[in-house]
Design a protein around this motif. Structure first.
Motif, PDB file in Angstrom:
ATOM      1  N   TRP A 295     116.100  20.077   5.560  1.00 52.86           N
ATOM      2  CA  TRP A 295     116.017  18.636   5.845  1.00 52.86           C
ATOM      3  C   TRP A 295     116.709  17.831   4.755  1.00 52.86           C
ATOM      4  O   TRP A 295     117.455  16.879   5.042  1.00 52.86           O
ATOM      5  CB  TRP A 295     114.555  18.223   5.959  1.00 52.86           C
ATOM      6  CG  TRP A 295     114.370  16.757   6.222  1.00 52.86           C
ATOM      7  CD1 TRP A 295     114.663  16.085   7.368  1.00 52.86           C
ATOM      8  CD2 TRP A 295     113.867  15.789   5.296  1.00 52.86           C
ATOM      9  NE1 TRP A 295     114.363  14.752   7.229  1.00 52.86           N
ATOM     10  CE2 TRP A 295     113.868  14.543   5.976  1.00 52.86           C
ATOM     11  CE3 TRP A 295     113.399  15.855   3.987  1.00 52.86           C
ATOM     12  CZ2 TRP A 295     113.434  13.373   5.356  1.00 52.86           C
ATOM     13  CZ3 TRP A 295     112.952  14.692   3.373  1.00 52.86           C
ATOM     14  CH2 TRP A 295     112.986  13.471   4.057  1.00 52.86           C
ATOM     15  N   LEU A 296     116.515  18.221   3.493  1.00 55.14           N
ATOM     16  CA  LEU A 296     117.128  17.487   2.388  1.00 55.14           C
ATOM     17  C   LEU A 296     118.649  17.645   2.379  1.00 55.14           C
ATOM     18  O   LEU A 296     119.369  16.731   1.974  1.00 55.14           O
ATOM     19  CB  LEU A 296     116.546  17.961   1.059  1.00 55.14           C
ATOM     20  CG  LEU A 296     115.079  17.617   0.798  1.00 55.14           C
ATOM     21  CD1 LEU A 296     114.590  18.274  -0.488  1.00 55.14           C
ATOM     22  CD2 LEU A 296     114.878  16.095   0.725  1.00 55.14           C
TER      23      LEU A 296
ATOM     24  N   TRP B 182     120.535  18.339   5.089  1.00 52.62           N
ATOM     25  CA  TRP B 182     120.995  18.354   6.478  1.00 52.62           C
ATOM     26  C   TRP B 182     122.426  17.851   6.651  1.00 52.62           C
ATOM     27  O   TRP B 182     123.179  18.414   7.453  1.00 52.62           O
ATOM     28  CB  TRP B 182     120.048  17.554   7.362  1.00 52.62           C
ATOM     29  CG  TRP B 182     120.379  17.691   8.817  1.00 52.62           C
ATOM     30  CD1 TRP B 182     120.890  16.748   9.647  1.00 52.62           C
ATOM     31  CD2 TRP B 182     120.229  18.877   9.604  1.00 52.62           C
ATOM     32  NE1 TRP B 182     121.061  17.251  10.909  1.00 52.62           N
ATOM     33  CE2 TRP B 182     120.670  18.555  10.917  1.00 52.62           C
ATOM     34  CE3 TRP B 182     119.761  20.155   9.346  1.00 52.62           C
ATOM     35  CZ2 TRP B 182     120.661  19.487  11.951  1.00 52.62           C
ATOM     36  CZ3 TRP B 182     119.749  21.083  10.374  1.00 52.62           C
ATOM     37  CH2 TRP B 182     120.203  20.746  11.651  1.00 52.62           C
TER      38      TRP B 182
ATOM     39  N   THR C 234     112.048  22.260   4.376  1.00 49.75           N
ATOM     40  CA  THR C 234     112.247  21.070   3.538  1.00 49.75           C
ATOM     41  C   THR C 234     113.650  21.052   2.939  1.00 49.75           C
ATOM     42  O   THR C 234     114.322  20.010   2.908  1.00 49.75           O
ATOM     43  CB  THR C 234     111.202  21.039   2.416  1.00 49.75           C
ATOM     44  OG1 THR C 234     109.887  21.031   2.990  1.00 49.75           O
ATOM     45  CG2 THR C 234     111.387  19.801   1.546  1.00 49.75           C
ATOM     46  N   LEU C 235     114.109  22.225   2.472  1.00 50.56           N
ATOM     47  CA  LEU C 235     115.462  22.296   1.903  1.00 50.56           C
ATOM     48  C   LEU C 235     116.517  21.977   2.957  1.00 50.56           C
ATOM     49  O   LEU C 235     117.491  21.260   2.672  1.00 50.56           O
ATOM     50  CB  LEU C 235     115.692  23.701   1.328  1.00 50.56           C
ATOM     51  CG  LEU C 235     117.054  23.950   0.672  1.00 50.56           C
ATOM     52  CD1 LEU C 235     117.243  23.009  -0.512  1.00 50.56           C
ATOM     53  CD2 LEU C 235     117.173  25.402   0.241  1.00 50.56           C
TER      54      LEU C 235
ATOM     55  N   ALA D  66     107.919  26.540   5.064  1.00 51.10           N
ATOM     56  CA  ALA D  66     107.915  25.088   4.852  1.00 51.10           C
ATOM     57  C   ALA D  66     108.919  24.697   3.768  1.00 51.10           C
ATOM     58  O   ALA D  66     109.600  23.667   3.879  1.00 51.10           O
ATOM     59  CB  ALA D  66     106.513  24.616   4.477  1.00 51.10           C
ATOM     60  N   ALA D  67     109.031  25.524   2.717  1.00 50.74           N
ATOM     61  CA  ALA D  67     109.995  25.233   1.664  1.00 50.74           C
ATOM     62  C   ALA D  67     111.423  25.303   2.198  1.00 50.74           C
ATOM     63  O   ALA D  67     112.268  24.457   1.882  1.00 50.74           O
ATOM     64  CB  ALA D  67     109.808  26.215   0.508  1.00 50.74           C
TER      65      ALA D  67
END
Length: 218
Positions: free
Chosen positions: A75-76, A78, A72-73, A68-69
């Motif tokens: 996605w941030l 992208w 998330t990275l 998940a981490a």
């Protein structure tokens, strides 16, 4: 008997999907366009595989947390991934072949050569001819892995991007198949029939032995 056509049909679909993926990956990378599609092709299959591994891990919650981490990275960051998605392929390619080169190469100097170790799981005590052959095969695969690693790095940083993409996305599975074929032909020439266990069978034996060793006692 009825299962055979279904099994072959599934295998054919998987093969077609794999080839289509490689062609799309090459097209999006070599063209320098289609950043979103290229990034999705570079990231999604591996993140999906990582999710499956995390879901089946012994320590599932920490593994899923790490996944998940990472998600998330991604996605941030992208927009950066879209602009430089070819780096994802580079890291995957170089890491895979570099680690294989290190693993096979170290086994030549420290302890037992990798393929000799695999063969011992199949045959037990090894004949001298098989010991010599498996050491030579380990050296051959080591050189192949080193060549793939250096070629990928050299073409990525100093060559045209389409040529590097051709190596990574199209030629890599072909060259691996050529190596397996060459190793098979070498076994036919150099070893008697009773000793002709291939790398695939040896690796399968190694995996099965590892599973038995880690299986909890009833």
């Amino acid at each position: 008997m009825k299962q055979a056509p279904l099994r072959y049909g599934r295998a054919a679909l998987v093969a077609v999907a794999f080839v289509a993926y490689l062609l799309l990956a090459h097209f999006t990378t070599a063209s320098g366009e289609h950043g979103t599609l290229g990034a999705l092709l570079a990231v999604v299959p591996y993140m999906g595989a990582a999710l499956l591994v995390a879901a089946r891990a012994r320590h599932r919650l920490p593994a899923l947390g790490l996944w998940a981490a990472a998600a998330t990275l991604l996605w941030l960051r992208w927009p950066v991934v879209e602009a430089r998605f070819e780096w994802v392929y580079l890291i995957q390619h170089v890491a895979t072949f570099g680690l294989l080169a290190i693993g096979f190469g170290r086994s030549l100097g420290n302890g037992e050569p990798m393929i000799t170790r695999f063969a011992r799981l199949v045959h037990g005590e090894l004949a001298p001819a098989l010991v010599r052959y498996t050491r030579g095969a380990t050296l051959a695969w080591t050189l192949f892995f080193v060549a793939m690693t250096l070629s990928s790095l050299g073409l990525f940083f100093f060559g045209p991007l389409p040529l590097w993409s051709l190596l990574v996305n199209i030629l890599t599975p072909v060259l691996v198949g050529v190596m397996f074929t060459g190793e098979f032909l070498a076994r036919l020439v150099l070893l008697p029939p009773g000793l002709r266990t291939g790398l695939v069978e040896s690796v399968r034996a190694c995996v099965n032995a590892s599973r038995r060793a880690t299986r909890p006692l009833a």
